[in-house]
Design a protein around this motif. Structure first.
Motif, PDB file in Angstrom:
ATOM      1  N   THR A 198     -48.389  -6.142  21.853  1.00 23.88           N
ATOM      2  CA  THR A 198     -48.026  -6.483  20.483  1.00 23.88           C
ATOM      3  C   THR A 198     -48.046  -5.214  19.642  1.00 23.88           C
ATOM      4  O   THR A 198     -48.826  -4.299  19.900  1.00 23.88           O
ATOM      5  N   VAL A 199     -47.166  -5.167  18.649  1.00 28.46           N
ATOM      6  CA  VAL A 199     -47.056  -4.004  17.768  1.00 28.46           C
ATOM      7  C   VAL A 199     -47.156  -4.489  16.325  1.00 28.46           C
ATOM      8  O   VAL A 199     -46.311  -5.257  15.866  1.00 28.46           O
ATOM      9  N   ALA A 200     -48.218  -4.075  15.639  1.00 35.45           N
ATOM     10  CA  ALA A 200     -48.414  -4.434  14.225  1.00 35.45           C
ATOM     11  C   ALA A 200     -48.338  -5.949  14.016  1.00 35.45           C
ATOM     12  O   ALA A 200     -47.694  -6.430  13.082  1.00 35.45           O
ATOM     13  N   ALA A 201     -48.998  -6.699  14.875  1.00 34.17           N
ATOM     14  CA  ALA A 201     -48.857  -8.157  14.877  1.00 34.17           C
ATOM     15  C   ALA A 201     -50.056  -8.862  14.248  1.00 34.17           C
ATOM     16  O   ALA A 201     -51.199  -8.596  14.627  1.00 34.17           O
ATOM     17  N   PRO A 202     -49.816  -9.794  13.315  1.00 31.85           N
ATOM     18  CA  PRO A 202     -50.893 -10.594  12.724  1.00 31.85           C
ATOM     19  C   PRO A 202     -51.267 -11.751  13.641  1.00 31.85           C
ATOM     20  O   PRO A 202     -50.899 -12.908  13.382  1.00 31.85           O
ATOM     21  N   LEU A 203     -51.992 -11.470  14.706  1.00 30.95           N
ATOM     22  CA  LEU A 203     -52.230 -12.471  15.741  1.00 30.95           C
ATOM     23  C   LEU A 203     -52.983 -13.691  15.215  1.00 30.95           C
ATOM     24  O   LEU A 203     -52.745 -14.807  15.663  1.00 30.95           O
ATOM     25  N   ASP A 204     -53.890 -13.479  14.305  1.00 32.97           N
ATOM     26  CA  ASP A 204     -54.539 -14.601  13.620  1.00 32.97           C
ATOM     27  C   ASP A 204     -53.836 -14.751  12.275  1.00 32.97           C
ATOM     28  O   ASP A 204     -54.255 -14.187  11.277  1.00 32.97           O
ATOM     29  N   HIS A 205     -52.734 -15.507  12.267  1.00 33.58           N
ATOM     30  CA  HIS A 205     -51.937 -15.546  11.040  1.00 33.58           C
ATOM     31  C   HIS A 205     -52.655 -16.274   9.912  1.00 33.58           C
ATOM     32  O   HIS A 205     -52.375 -16.034   8.725  1.00 33.58           O
ATOM     33  N   ALA A 206     -53.611 -17.135  10.247  1.00 37.85           N
ATOM     34  CA  ALA A 206     -54.396 -17.777   9.182  1.00 37.85           C
ATOM     35  C   ALA A 206     -55.258 -16.735   8.466  1.00 37.85           C
ATOM     36  O   ALA A 206     -55.339 -16.715   7.227  1.00 37.85           O
ATOM     37  N   ALA A 207     -55.894 -15.855   9.230  1.00 43.89           N
ATOM     38  CA  ALA A 207     -56.688 -14.782   8.626  1.00 43.89           C
ATOM     39  C   ALA A 207     -55.794 -13.830   7.835  1.00 43.89           C
ATOM     40  O   ALA A 207     -56.195 -13.312   6.781  1.00 43.89           O
ATOM     41  N   TRP A 208     -54.581 -13.610   8.327  1.00 46.11           N
ATOM     42  CA  TRP A 208     -53.648 -12.720   7.638  1.00 46.11           C
ATOM     43  C   TRP A 208     -53.237 -13.283   6.276  1.00 46.11           C
ATOM     44  O   TRP A 208     -53.203 -12.567   5.272  1.00 46.11           O
ATOM     45  N   THR A 209     -52.924 -14.587   6.228  1.00 44.53           N
ATOM     46  CA  THR A 209     -52.526 -15.184   4.946  1.00 44.53           C
ATOM     47  C   THR A 209     -53.699 -15.227   3.966  1.00 44.53           C
ATOM     48  O   THR A 209     -53.508 -15.046   2.764  1.00 44.53           O
ATOM     49  N   VAL A 210     -54.898 -15.434   4.471  1.00 41.69           N
ATOM     50  CA  VAL A 210     -56.077 -15.402   3.598  1.00 41.69           C
ATOM     51  C   VAL A 210     -56.282 -13.981   3.063  1.00 41.69           C
ATOM     52  O   VAL A 210     -56.565 -13.797   1.875  1.00 41.69           O
ATOM     53  N   TYR A 211     -56.136 -12.997   3.924  1.00 43.02           N
ATOM     54  CA  TYR A 211     -56.329 -11.606   3.520  1.00 43.02           C
ATOM     55  C   TYR A 211     -55.392 -11.223   2.382  1.00 43.02           C
ATOM     56  O   TYR A 211     -55.790 -10.547   1.431  1.00 43.02           O
ATOM     57  N   HIS A 212     -54.131 -11.683   2.456  1.00 39.81           N
ATOM     58  CA  HIS A 212     -53.147 -11.338   1.425  1.00 39.81           C
ATOM     59  C   HIS A 212     -53.028 -12.398   0.334  1.00 39.81           C
ATOM     60  O   HIS A 212     -52.219 -12.238  -0.580  1.00 39.81           O
TER      61      HIS A 212
END
Length: 302
Positions: A198-212
């Protein structure tokens, strides 16, 4: 305090814009123009255009020794797959795009740099389509449901077809940004995966949406639900040290629960942001002895 809040809001906005791959020039060419560019680049780099399925089709590009006279005409046992990122999914924090075709197709750029015999590039669903073809899509297909069961299945079937065409025994599957999420979801349900990248991938997309602090991807499958299956696969996760869209810390959090002996590597590229501008051959990245054996076995292109 007000200034800090404004700075935070500006940071969130910038992240969303970058994730949608809306670059500085806001005067991007049309989808037809962008696809024409990809077609021209494909023709000069040994890729043949493919379309998988219908209503709407998934756009792909396949390079084999038969297509590219620069490559030796030998049988290859591995098909390398690169899946594109989310593209132009959003125009801003609140307004989704009407066409997810990427302005800067980073995944396509990465696919062209893979120095192996058989390489498949897959655009994400609804990217690079005509206006008529796009009518078969809904905005959910590139926003909240971008990793839905429907699209994971469609891309998985496309890989099966390409593997049959190339007579490959195994696949090395990779993805850029959201394409890395898709690659991981697909890898977890296959038994022929030799390597996941994977390259620059938000594998935990739930954590990614919370982060942003943006809306969750309702309607999408979650890599966390298949993480235990993935732990058994040789894998490499590439991140840019300057990536503000998918910060390295999110990848570290995802990998934190992996056992110490898991065949997984996190590779951080210094001075690189989410756009992955340097020329990167993902099939030749090395980080330690842990993965060197599995990578070197994957049909090295002379």
């Amino acid at each position: 305090m007000i200034r800090l809040k404004q700075a935070r809001q500006a940071s969130i906005c910038s992240a969303v814009i970058l994730m949608a791959v809306v670059l500085v020039a806001g005067c991007a060419s049309s989808t037809v123009g962008r696809y024409h560019t990809v077609q021209q680049e494909a023709a000069t780099s040994g890729f043949a255009e493919l379309r998988f399925g219908a209503a709407p089709p998934v756009v792909g590009m396949l390079r084999t020794p038969q297509n590219d006279g620069r490559l030796p005409h030998t049988t290859s046992s591995v098909l390398w797959v690169m899946i594109e990122g989310d593209g132009r999914a959003w125009l801003n924090m609140r307004e989704p795009s009407q066409d997810p075709t990427p302005v800067d197709a980073v995944g396509w750029r990465l696919a062209q740099n893979i120095s192996r015999r058989n390489v498949l590039y897959l655009a994400r669903p609804c990217q690079f389509l005509s206006s008529a073809e796009l009518q078969a899509c809904s905005i959910d297909d590139w926003t909240g449901a971008r990793f839905s069961e429907k699209w994971v299945t469609r891309l998985n079937v496309a890989i099966d077809e390409a593997r049959h065409t190339t007579h490959a025994d195994r696949i090395a599957i990779a993805g850029y940004s959201g394409g890395g999420v898709m690659a991981s979801l697909i890898a977890a349900r296959r038994n022929d995966v030799a390597l996941l990248v994977t390259v620059a991938a938000p594998l935990d997309h739930a954590a990614w949406t919370v982060y942003h602090q943006v809306s969750p991807l309702t309607g999408s499958l979650d890599v966390l639900s298949v993480r235990e299956k993935l732990m058994r696969l040789p894998q490499m996760h590439v991140t840019g040290a300057d990536d503000q869209v998918v910060p390295t810390l999110l990848l570290k959090d995802f990998l934190r629960v992996y056992p110490n002996d898991a065949p997984a590597e996190l590779v951080t590229l210094p001075g690189v942001d989410h756009r992955m501008r340097p020329v990167i051959d993902i099939s030749r990245i090395r980080s330690s002895r842990l993965l060197s054996q599995s990578i070197d076995d994957l049909d090295i292109y002379p």
